[in-house]
Motif scaffolding. Structure first.
Motif, PDB file in Angstrom:
ATOM      1  N   SER A 105       0.806  -1.228   0.000  1.00  0.00           N
ATOM      2  CA  SER A 105       0.000   0.000   0.000  1.00  0.00           C
ATOM      3  C   SER A 105       0.837   1.275   0.000  1.00  0.00           C
ATOM      4  O   SER A 105       0.284   2.367  -0.044  1.00  0.00           O
ATOM      5  CB  SER A 105      -0.916   0.008   1.227  1.00  0.00           C
ATOM      6  OG  SER A 105      -0.130   0.110   2.407  1.00  0.00           O
ATOM      7  N   THR A 106       2.153   1.148   0.095  1.00  0.00           N
ATOM      8  CA  THR A 106       3.070   2.287   0.207  1.00  0.00           C
ATOM      9  C   THR A 106       2.870   3.052   1.525  1.00  0.00           C
ATOM     10  O   THR A 106       3.476   4.093   1.740  1.00  0.00           O
ATOM     11  CB  THR A 106       2.998   3.210  -1.038  1.00  0.00           C
ATOM     12  OG1 THR A 106       2.996   2.375  -2.209  1.00  0.00           O
ATOM     13  CG2 THR A 106       4.206   4.110  -1.196  1.00  0.00           C
ATOM     14  N   ASN A 116      -3.490   7.557  -4.061  1.00  0.00           N
ATOM     15  CA  ASN A 116      -3.958   7.068  -5.355  1.00  0.00           C
ATOM     16  C   ASN A 116      -4.556   8.246  -6.124  1.00  0.00           C
ATOM     17  O   ASN A 116      -5.493   8.887  -5.639  1.00  0.00           O
ATOM     18  CB  ASN A 116      -5.013   5.972  -5.141  1.00  0.00           C
ATOM     19  CG  ASN A 116      -5.362   5.257  -6.432  1.00  0.00           C
ATOM     20  OD1 ASN A 116      -5.583   5.894  -7.461  1.00  0.00           O
ATOM     21  ND2 ASN A 116      -5.380   3.945  -6.382  1.00  0.00           N
ATOM     22  N   GLY A 125      -1.580   1.164  -3.853  1.00  0.00           N
ATOM     23  CA  GLY A 125      -0.993  -0.177  -3.926  1.00  0.00           C
ATOM     24  C   GLY A 125       0.487  -0.077  -3.590  1.00  0.00           C
ATOM     25  O   GLY A 125       1.008   0.995  -3.289  1.00  0.00           O
ATOM     26  N   GLY A 129       4.289   1.911  -5.146  1.00  0.00           N
ATOM     27  CA  GLY A 129       3.148   2.820  -5.229  1.00  0.00           C
ATOM     28  C   GLY A 129       3.499   4.134  -5.912  1.00  0.00           C
ATOM     29  O   GLY A 129       2.710   4.679  -6.690  1.00  0.00           O
ATOM     30  N   PRO A 155       0.154  -2.474  -7.737  1.00  0.00           N
ATOM     31  CA  PRO A 155      -0.076  -1.022  -7.823  1.00  0.00           C
ATOM     32  C   PRO A 155      -0.489  -0.572  -9.224  1.00  0.00           C
ATOM     33  O   PRO A 155      -1.263   0.375  -9.359  1.00  0.00           O
ATOM     34  CB  PRO A 155       1.263  -0.407  -7.398  1.00  0.00           C
ATOM     35  CG  PRO A 155       2.259  -1.504  -7.426  1.00  0.00           C
ATOM     36  CD  PRO A 155       1.513  -2.784  -7.261  1.00  0.00           C
ATOM     37  N   CYS A 159      -3.874   1.569  -9.769  1.00  0.00           N
ATOM     38  CA  CYS A 159      -3.764   2.931 -10.312  1.00  0.00           C
ATOM     39  C   CYS A 159      -4.201   3.006 -11.780  1.00  0.00           C
ATOM     40  O   CYS A 159      -4.091   4.062 -12.405  1.00  0.00           O
ATOM     41  CB  CYS A 159      -2.333   3.447 -10.182  1.00  0.00           C
ATOM     42  SG  CYS A 159      -1.856   3.847  -8.484  1.00  0.00           S
TER      43      CYS A 159
END
Ligand code: GLN
Length: 446
Positions: A105-106, A116, A125, A129, A155, A159
């Protein structure tokens, strides 16, 4: 244009840990001169490429988004950096990640939370990320990430961009900060499969400094995209069971229908070891990480505690202060499964299971050219939603991890949106070193 875009939006997106505005313009000017003098060095000359902050560029920061390496500047170039410099790419920024690439998820970054671009309250993500968000927010046309258990593909899916993990051994790991060396691969992010193919072409090739780097004739990935070939595409039934979000399932099933409509044959296949992914990965990856991260001792480089009493205390305090909670969790887990008495029960058993997982893919590929699956079980979740529950975070990689354990290539391409407008990704898994075919299959859908 990209620099002004970053100035405009990165205050909100926070994809970049750092970038050097003037140095980027100097590199771009040099490229302009080459073009004027008709000395351009190929399709990447003058194209900005931003890198995940684990890929070494000489004289640029290299932090792994860890306080341990907060002030570290790389003394050398990675192999991919050398190649990209030789092709005139403008290497201009350092992209945020989960600390040492551990996370989905960073949010585990030691510095900042990347948002995001489709919904700033949600995560992009991870662990790459920053690399995915930068493409989605048009802050760079191309970026590189690294993928150990899904960190490029997941990710990319969340995204709404293209993200690709090459076969293990295709891209040199020299100059990539090591997380789990038997799984790590560098790979491209882009808006389109064609752009990803161009960047992939720029980073592949044998390197004697990585003993797992393969010697092979490299195909022309971009040329291979144009084909009328009809493929047999396998759909592994285990990837559509419990835990898969209904809207993600619908979008991926629609994508599979699209392939059918294009004249490709769809076959159901089985990968019975799918549910071994998380337990096997979370033994092997932390084991390798605990070994790789032993180099951060506060002596050679990185953070050194300023209030240590003696040498042993330097180790303890530097590591206690420098590493974040997820990295510590992995080191403890990894040391445990490698310790005498537990090695056979956990580590060795996981290695055996890894072989079975690989054999599973081999059997599936006897029936088809590539596999179609969801990339991630859900679309982007809200920041904070899973931070207190490591296991539920680990489950966001159930569809990507086994690809690393088997060493195979995988690519995520956008395949629609949820009803709330969040992107969904389709994962295409190819045969080992068949990136050209896998990308052509991805391109056919696009
Ligand atoms: N999310 C997985 C992990 O936390 C994978 C990370 C990666 O691919 N670098 O280990």
């Amino acid at each position: 244009a990209y620099l002004s875009r970053i100035e405009q939006v990165d205050g909100n997106v926070r994809a970049f840990n750092s970038y050097d505005h003037d140095d980027a313009l100097r590199q771009a000017d040099a490229s302009d001169t080459r073009r004027r003098e008709e000395r351009a060095m190929g399709p990447l000359d003058g194209i900005p490429v931003a890198l995940k902050d684990v890929i070494a560029v000489k004289d640029q920061p290299l932090t792994a988004s860890s306080k341990m390496l907060k002030d570290f500047v790389s003394p050398y170039d990675s192999h991919v950096t050398e190649l990209l410099k030789r092709q005139g790419a403008v290497l201009f920024g350092r992209l945020n990640l989960d600390e040492f690439a551990m996370g989905s998820s960073t949010e585990n970054s030691g510095f900042q939370r990347t948002c995001n671009p489709w919904d700033l309250e949600r995560i992009p993500g991870g662990s790459s990320g920053g690399s995915a968000a930068a493409i989605a927010a048009c802050e760079a046309p191309l970026t590189l990430g690294s993928d150990t258990g899904g960190s490029i593909r997941q990710p990319a899916a969340l995204c709404g961009v293209v993200g690709m993990k090459p076969t293990y051994g295709l891209v040199s790991r020299y100059g990539l900060i090591a997380f789990a060396s038997s799984l790590d691969q560098i790979g491209p992010f882009a808006q389109t499969v064609e752009d990803a193919a161009i960047l992939l072409q720029g980073i592949v090739g044998h390197d004697r400094r990585d003993s797992t780097s393969i010697k092979m004739a490299v195909p022309d990935y971009r040329a291979a995209l144009k084909t009328d070939k009809k493929w047999r595409l396998g759909v592994p039934k285990e990837y559509f069971g419990e835990g898969l979000d209904a809207e993600v399932r619908a979008a991926v099933e629609a994508a599979i229908k699209t392939y059918e409509g294009l004249g490709h044959e769809i076959v159901e296949v089985s990968l019975p070891t799918t549910d071994l992914a998380v337990p096997v990965y979370y033994i092997l990856a932390p084991a390798e990480a605990s070994s790789n991260l032993s180099r951060y001792d506060g002596i050679r480089y990185g953070h050194r505690s300023s209030n240590a009493a003696d040498a042993i205390d330097v180790y303890y305090k530097s590591r206690a202060e420098g590493f974040g909670p997820e990295v510590k969790r992995r080191i403890i887990l990894g040391s445990y499964v490698l310790s005498s008495g537990y090695y056979d029960a956990y580590y060795l058993k996981a290695q055996k299971a890894r072989t079975i997982i690989r054999n599973d893919f081999n059997s599936a590929f006897e029936q088809c050219d590539a596999l179609l699956t969801p990339t991630a079980p859900t679309a982007a979740f809200k920041a904070g939603e899973k931070t207190n529950d490591p296991l539920s975070m680990y489950l966001s990689d159930i569809f990507t991890i086994n690809v690393n354990l088997a060493g195979l290539p995988g690519v995520s391409v956008p395949c629609g949106f949820t009803s709330t407008g969040l992107p969904i990704g389709l994962q295409i898994i190819g045969k080992a070193f068949e990136e050209a075919e896998m990308l052509a299959i991805a391109h056919a859908y696009e």
